[in-house]
Structure formats: C-alpha cells, structure tokens
Motif scaffolding. Structure first.
Motif, PDB file in Angstrom:
ATOM      1  N   SER A  72       0.811  -1.235   0.120  1.00  0.00           N
ATOM      2  CA  SER A  72      -0.030  -0.107  -0.069  1.00  0.00           C
ATOM      3  C   SER A  72       0.973   1.145   0.025  1.00  0.00           C
ATOM      4  O   SER A  72       2.205   1.115   0.355  1.00  0.00           O
ATOM      5  CB  SER A  72      -0.922  -0.041   1.050  1.00  0.00           C
ATOM      6  N   PRO A  73       0.248   2.404  -0.275  1.00  0.00           N
ATOM      7  CA  PRO A  73       0.891   3.677  -0.014  1.00  0.00           C
ATOM      8  C   PRO A  73       1.823   3.979   1.191  1.00  0.00           C
ATOM      9  O   PRO A  73       2.388   4.909   1.319  1.00  0.00           O
ATOM     10  CB  PRO A  73      -0.001   4.754  -0.568  1.00  0.00           C
ATOM     11  N   VAL A  96      -0.612  10.535  -1.157  1.00  0.00           N
ATOM     12  CA  VAL A  96       0.057   9.431  -1.927  1.00  0.00           C
ATOM     13  C   VAL A  96      -0.526   9.344  -3.320  1.00  0.00           C
ATOM     14  O   VAL A  96      -1.752   9.311  -3.086  1.00  0.00           O
ATOM     15  CB  VAL A  96       0.154   8.373  -1.263  1.00  0.00           C
ATOM     16  N   HIS A  99      -1.914   4.288  -6.196  1.00  0.00           N
ATOM     17  CA  HIS A  99      -1.325   2.905  -6.164  1.00  0.00           C
ATOM     18  C   HIS A  99      -1.830   1.917  -6.864  1.00  0.00           C
ATOM     19  O   HIS A  99      -2.939   1.679  -6.560  1.00  0.00           O
ATOM     20  CB  HIS A  99      -0.915   2.558  -4.703  1.00  0.00           C
TER      21      HIS A  99
END
Length: 141
Positions: A72-73, A96, A99
């Motif tokens: 994950s980010p 972020v 992703h």
C-alpha cells in the motif's frame, strides 16, 4: 480484541455478510479502523482499506480474506477503484499518488509455481498452506 464489520447489499435491505477480524490488532491494542471499501465489478472481491494503510481483499462468497495484506501507499487509504475486469485495484491516500495492485489469479499461480521451482505442492503441503480449498495440481502447464 476482535472486530467484525458487517456489509450490506447495494439497497441496504439485507446483510450480505460479516467480516471478522478485518484488521487484527496485537493483544491490548486498538484494531485498525476501516477507511475505504470497494466491491469488484464481478462482485466476488471486497477491498478493505485501513486508516494505518493496510489493504486487505476478501472473498465475498466465503467471507474470508484472500491472502495477506497487499502493498500500500503506507498511509490511510482514502479511496479504491477496481478496473472493469476486476483484475486491478487502485488505492489512493490523501498525500500519496495512485497505487496499483494487480489481482490476477493466473499470474499469481505463475509466481507461486516459479518460487516453488515449478513443483506442485504435496497433498500434505496443500492442507497446510491452502486448507480451505480442495487439492489440485496448479503447476502443471
């Protein structure tokens, strides 16, 4: 401490399932809160994002997690989107960029078989690592 989350059908008329221990916490700690949800277009997978950045996929039929958490980010998950064919999950956080996670069982089987030296699991190994599915030979190409 355990936590469970209920999810409902699209019309909110009936409970579709209960996900138990969505994000288990170490003894005495508070479990991670759910911050984002998305149902795949084919209806078979529910993506659950947490406020600590965890991404977990769930099988909607068995109401069991699909493997471990995805990369994950690393910050709270703010939103999800599945590709139209349900093979890609996009996750975003506030700070972020988008992703991408590929969710493709055929590709995954290829990676697992390559790691295992293209050898099938024995029945005993299968029962240990894949206890909820009937035995099958997956590395015979």
């Amino acid at each position: 401490m355990t936590s469970s989350r209920r999810w409902w059908d699209g019309d909110l008329r009936r409970r579709a399932g209960v996900l138990r221990n969505v994000f288990p916490a170490p003894l005495g700690d508070t479990p991670e809160a759910v911050s984002a949800l998305a149902l795949s277009p084919d209806g078979h997978t529910l993506a659950v994002g947490g406020d600590a950045g965890t991404i977990q996929l769930w099988d909607t039929t068995t109401q069991q997690p699909l493997g471990g958490p995805l990369p994950s980010p690393g910050e709270p998950i703010a939103s999800f989107a599945f590709s139209p064919d349900s093979t890609t999950l996009y996750a975003a956080g506030t700070h972020v960029a988008l992703h991408r996670n590929t969710i493709n069982p055929t590709r995954l089987i290829g990676h697992v078989c390559a790691r295992a030296g293209n050898e099938n699991l024995t029945r005993s190994e299968w029962d240990t690592y894949v206890p909820d599915a009937p035995y099958r030979r997956v590395c015979d190409w």
